[in-house]
Design a protein around this motif. Structure first.
Motif, short mmCIF file in Angstrom:
data_model
loop_
_atom_site.label_atom_id
_atom_site.label_comp_id
_atom_site.label_asym_id
_atom_site.label_seq_id
_atom_site.Cartn_x
_atom_site.Cartn_y
_atom_site.Cartn_z
N LEU A 89 0.85 -1.00 -0.05
CA LEU A 89 0.08 0.03 -0.05
C LEU A 89 0.80 1.24 0.18
N LYS A 90 0.83 2.00 -1.15
CA LYS A 90 1.80 2.91 -1.48
C LYS A 90 1.30 4.45 -1.22
N GLU A 91 2.12 5.43 -1.15
CA GLU A 91 1.79 6.85 -1.06
C GLU A 91 0.78 7.31 0.01
N LEU A 92 1.10 6.49 1.10
CA LEU A 92 0.17 6.93 2.32
C LEU A 92 0.55 8.24 3.01
N TRP A 93 -0.47 8.93 3.35
CA TRP A 93 -0.27 10.17 3.85
C TRP A 93 -0.11 10.16 5.59
N PRO A 94 1.14 11.03 5.97
CA PRO A 94 1.65 10.77 7.25
C PRO A 94 0.53 10.77 8.27
N ASN A 95 0.46 9.76 9.48
CA ASN A 95 -0.25 9.69 10.44
C ASN A 95 -1.88 9.51 10.31
N SER A 96 -2.21 9.34 8.91
CA SER A 96 -3.66 9.16 8.36
C SER A 96 -4.15 7.84 8.99
N VAL A 97 -5.19 7.64 9.05
CA VAL A 97 -5.78 6.47 9.54
C VAL A 97 -6.62 5.84 8.10
N TYR A 98 -6.13 4.57 7.80
CA TYR A 98 -6.81 3.81 6.75
C TYR A 98 -7.40 2.70 7.12
N THR A 99 -8.43 2.07 6.42
CA THR A 99 -9.23 0.90 6.50
C THR A 99 -8.81 0.08 5.40
N TYR A 100 -8.67 -1.38 5.60
CA TYR A 100 -8.62 -2.28 4.44
C TYR A 100 -9.27 -3.79 4.80
N LYS A 101 -9.34 -4.33 3.76
CA LYS A 101 -9.89 -5.84 3.96
C LYS A 101 -9.15 -6.68 2.96
N LEU A 102 -9.03 -7.94 3.12
CA LEU A 102 -8.25 -8.69 2.35
C LEU A 102 -9.19 -9.47 1.44
N GLY A 103 -8.95 -9.52 0.28
CA GLY A 103 -9.83 -10.30 -0.93
C GLY A 103 -9.38 -11.19 -1.79
N HIS A 104 -10.21 -12.21 -2.31
CA HIS A 104 -9.75 -13.23 -3.25
C HIS A 104 -11.02 -13.08 -4.30
N LYS A 105 -10.46 -12.84 -5.53
CA LYS A 105 -11.56 -13.02 -6.53
C LYS A 105 -11.39 -14.24 -7.18
N LEU A 106 -12.33 -15.24 -7.03
CA LEU A 106 -12.43 -16.84 -7.47
C LEU A 106 -12.69 -16.56 -9.30
N LEU A 107 -12.34 -17.55 -9.65
CA LEU A 107 -12.46 -17.84 -11.01
C LEU A 107 -13.71 -17.76 -11.42
N ASN A 108 -14.64 -18.09 -10.85
CA ASN A 108 -16.11 -17.87 -11.02
C ASN A 108 -16.83 -16.42 -10.97
N GLY A 109 -15.93 -15.51 -10.69
CA GLY A 109 -16.26 -14.21 -10.46
C GLY A 109 -16.66 -13.84 -9.00
N THR A 110 -16.87 -14.60 -8.38
CA THR A 110 -17.29 -14.50 -6.94
C THR A 110 -16.03 -14.11 -6.16
N TYR A 111 -16.41 -13.22 -4.84
CA TYR A 111 -15.50 -12.78 -3.94
C TYR A 111 -15.42 -13.41 -2.71
N ILE A 112 -14.24 -13.51 -2.10
CA ILE A 112 -14.23 -13.95 -0.67
C ILE A 112 -13.59 -12.89 0.14
N TRP A 113 -14.03 -12.29 1.16
CA TRP A 113 -13.41 -11.24 1.95
C TRP A 113 -13.20 -11.60 3.52
N SER A 114 -12.19 -10.84 3.71
CA SER A 114 -11.92 -10.84 5.24
C SER A 114 -12.64 -9.97 6.10
N ASP A 115 -12.63 -9.99 7.39
CA ASP A 115 -13.16 -8.68 8.21
C ASP A 115 -12.24 -7.44 7.50
N ILE A 116 -12.81 -6.19 8.12
CA ILE A 116 -12.22 -4.92 7.72
C ILE A 116 -11.43 -4.56 8.93
N TYR A 117 -10.28 -4.09 8.81
CA TYR A 117 -9.46 -3.61 9.77
C TYR A 117 -8.81 -2.30 9.47
N GLN A 118 -8.14 -1.51 10.42
CA GLN A 118 -7.41 -0.41 10.22
C GLN A 118 -5.95 -0.25 10.75
#
Length: 614
Positions: free
Chosen positions: A247-276
């Motif tokens: 994750l590049k070009e972050l602004w100093p001391n700013s809070v970001y949220t993120y979640k992990l994802g996998h796009k399966l071959l059939n087009g569906t998505y698998i998601w993790s929880d949301i973190y920050q």
């Protein structure tokens, strides 16, 4: 002849101090699983419930408690319950070492185990018992086995039904780390999805703002990547796939949220929880910056599984204190001896699960220790078998560090007013080596007007320690450590050097060439004229003992579990605190207060020699 004698001295030093005492024995290694025989008893049984885990979204979907009930027709006090994953742990799952030697009946060590009478003292009389065990999602199903004969002569009496998580391939256990530049954060996680089955990425952005996606690279390793047993044999377990996104070009001391994802071959998505997480400050930025440092933590089992009862007692306490105090620090350095898997690879998942609440929120930076790297004839500086055949591969893959080559586990990282130079004691650090050149460049290249707090970190003690083993050797540190590095610490005015390996806490005076450069103990004003050395190896593994002799340079020492917190208030004021894991309270502290001119001022061997011309 003189050269020969010097060589003998060096060889003796390397051999005689290969290991500091109290590192303990990996408890899974006490199980002679390769000697197990099948002795199934129709009158015995073992049952586990529920059979499907991770379906209750109101709970932790990837960590769940189960009930195991069992009965034996010939109960004994040394009967035990093994937790196995994958559920099929028979000889069909492994191949022989060579064509003339057949595989053992059982070739996979359990992930953990517990004695059958743990929760029922009358088990020997009644033959019945039950356990509550905690499982984590590890990409495969589980089964439970009842053994008689103790751990040295195990006899398989009964096998349970299978238990599995609803989504065993889910993206799990995110761990943040500083990238190669100050405004880059990396996210590493584990899943059961290879790149031929799904596309890994992180969806992220400013908290409450627009989100974008960054693709991840994927790594794994196989049994042939291991250097020896048990990592290649009974300790082997498929590590899944390890993904890292940048994750590049972050602004100093700013809070970001993120979640992990996998796009399966059939087009569906698998998601993790949301973190920050909060982005790092700009190098030199004047803001309050807080750092946690400890070593040798290892892992422990919340369900009391007894393989760790006498090995890493402080691990969960340290983890709990850090989780409870998450809002009050910004970055963590775990300086070697990470989880003591020692070749039992299932333990890496167990560890990343344990530290997920921390590592998913703040950068979790690691250093290489003997229990990650050392193996004979593998290129490690010490020829011990401490890594259990891992020879650094799991640590280098499971965690990201901004090293040029993660097989050489040395690197630097900037955090605001701090510069951290992290060495790898399991590779040669002596003058003239590749690592020595890195260390000098790391120390020399920092702008002390912008980053006044210069910190050196390594696993083994290269500076000063009154640990009983070091003291009995007469070295008070790794042989050759101070000889080669103290001139660099002094020349570039390193403020504090941190070490692990010794499972205790110790702080020295500011010191150079075995002499205190200040009589102060609590409040240092102006130049230190030397480097304060700190052993912070009490993260959780069994404690070390100090020498009965306390050298005059040893200001404070404590044979207990704990960690260190550094707080930089600004460019001139730093607070050091040692906290115990048992209660989180401060038991030792000091302050440094100084101006930039104090750093510039000359101390012994820290300025070039003058001439008549000058």
């Amino acid at each position: 002849m003189k050269v020969f004698l010097n060589l003998l001295v060096v060889l003796w030093a390397l051999v005689s101090l290969e290991e500091v005492t109290s590192h303990g024995v990996q408890p899974l290694s006490t199980i002679a699983i390769e000697k197990a025989i099948i002795a199934l008893d129709n009158k015995a049984y073992i049952k586990a419930s529920p059979s499907v885990l991770g379906v209750n979204v109101s709970l932790d979907e990837n960590r769940e408690w189960i009930n195991v009930e069992y009965s034996s027709s010939s109960p004994s006090t040394d009967d035990w319950i093994g937790v196995f994953s994958p559920a099929n742990f028979s000889s069909s799952t492994c191949s022989p070492e060579n064509p003339r030697v057949g595989p053992p009946y059982l070739c996979t060590a359990p992930i953990k185990y517990q004695f059958a009478n743990f929760s029922n003292p009358k088990y020997k009389e009644t033959g019945k018992g039950s356990l509550k065990l905690q499982l984590i999602n590890q990409r495969s199903d589980y089964s439970f086995a009842l053994f008689s004969g103790g751990v040295s002569n195990p006899k398989l009496v009964a096998v349970s039904n299978k238990v599995a998580f609803a989504n065993p391939n889910a993206p799990l256990y995110p761990r943040l780390a500083q990238g190669k530049t100050w405004n880059e954060m990396t996210v590493t996680w584990t899943s059961g999805y290879g790149i031929d089955g799904a596309e890994p990425f992180v969806e992220w952005g400013p908290k409450g703002g627009e989100q974008k996606r960054s693709l991840a690279v994927t790594l794994t390793f196989d049994r042939n990547s291991m250097c020896g047993a048990p990592a290649r044999t009974v300790g082997w377990r498929d590590p899944g796939f390890i993904h890292t996104s940048f994750l590049k070009e972050l602004w100093p001391n700013s809070v970001y949220t993120y979640k992990l994802g996998h796009k399966l071959l059939n087009g569906t998505y698998i998601w993790s929880d949301i973190y920050q997480f909060k982005a790092s400050p700009y190098p030199g930025q004047n803001s309050v910056q807080r750092v946690i440092i400890f070593g040798d933590m290892g892992k422990d089992e919340a369900d009391g599984s007894n393989e760790y009862n006498n090995f890493q007692r402080g691990s969960l306490n340290t983890t709990k204190q850090l989780i409870d105090d998450l809002k009050n620090y910004d970055i963590v350095f775990h300086i070697g001896d990470i989880c003591y898997a020692n070749g039992y690879l299932s333990q890496w998942d167990q560890f990343t699960s344990q530290v997920e609440p921390i590592a998913s929120r703040v950068p979790y930076m690691i250093a290489s220790g003997n229990h990650e790297r050392d193996w004979p004839d593998s290129g490690s500086f010490y020829g011990t078998m401490d890594s259990g055949g891992e020879c650094g591969v799991p640590a280098e893959t499971m965690f990201f560090v901004p090293a040029e080559n993660r097989a050489n586990f040395w690197y630097s990282t900037d955090y605001g007013m701090f510069r951290f130079c992290i060495a790898d004691t399991e590779h040669d650090w002596r003058e003239g080596s590749e690592q020595y050149k890195f260390i000098e460049h790391c120390l020399a290249s920092v702008d002390r007007q912008k980053q006044p707090w210069l910190i050196f970190i390594a696993h083994r003690v290269l500076g000063y320690s009154s640990d009983a083993t070091y003291a009995s050797e007469g070295s008070f540190a790794e042989p050759m450590g101070r000889d080669d590095l103290q001139k660099l610490w002094q020349k570039y005015k390193v403020d504090i050097a941190f070490f692990g390996h010794v499972h205790s806490y110790e702080r020295t005076c500011p010191i150079y060439q075995n002499k205190c450069t200040s009589k102060e103990k609590q409040y240092y004003k102006g130049s230190l004229n030397g480097t304060i050395h700190v052993v912070a190896g009490g993260g959780g593994a069994s404690l070390s003992q100090f020498s009965t002799l306390k050298p005059n340079w040893s200001i404070f020492r404590d044979s207990d579990y704990g960690f260190v917190k550094l707080t930089a208030f600004d460019h001139s004021n730093l607070l050091f605190e040692y906290k115990k894991s048992s209660d989180g309270k401060v038991y030792d502290s000091f302050r440094i207060s100084r101006d930039y001119r104090d750093i510039l001022a000359c101390a012994v061997d820290s300025c070039p020699s003058t001439t008549l011309a000058s």
